[in-house]
Design a protein around this motif. Structure first.
Motif: not given
Length: 79
Positions: A62-64, A74-76, A4-5, A10-14
């Motif tokens: 980020v990889r979850f 939770d993530w790295e 799960a990357d 993706a932070c524009f999607v919200p």
């Protein structure tokens, strides 16, 4: 084990989800959550990655963690 990357864009999607939800476009997703709820959850995730960075800048990717709870964080950040 699933991978799960999430990449930084993706932070524009919200914002997109909140705008669409605000005008009533597709207000519910398949999982039953509203677009505004999904926007809030994704924004919280993005904020957490920015907040954890020493510079305050978000990571490129980020990889979850998809392992059982407690085995890793939770993530790295991916380099």
């Amino acid at each position: 084990h699933k991978v799960a990357d999430m990449e930084h864009l993706a932070c524009f999607v919200p914002g997109l989800l909140a705008l669409g939800g605000g005008i009533g476009v597709g207000t519910k997703a398949r999982n039953g959550k509203t677009h505004l709820q999904m926007a809030k959850e994704l924004l919280e995730t993005c904020y957490a990655t920015y907040e954890a960075s020493p510079t305050g800048l978000g990571p490129e990717a980020v990889r979850f963690n998809t392992y059982d709870a407690g085995t890793r964080g939770d993530w790295e950040v991916q380099s």
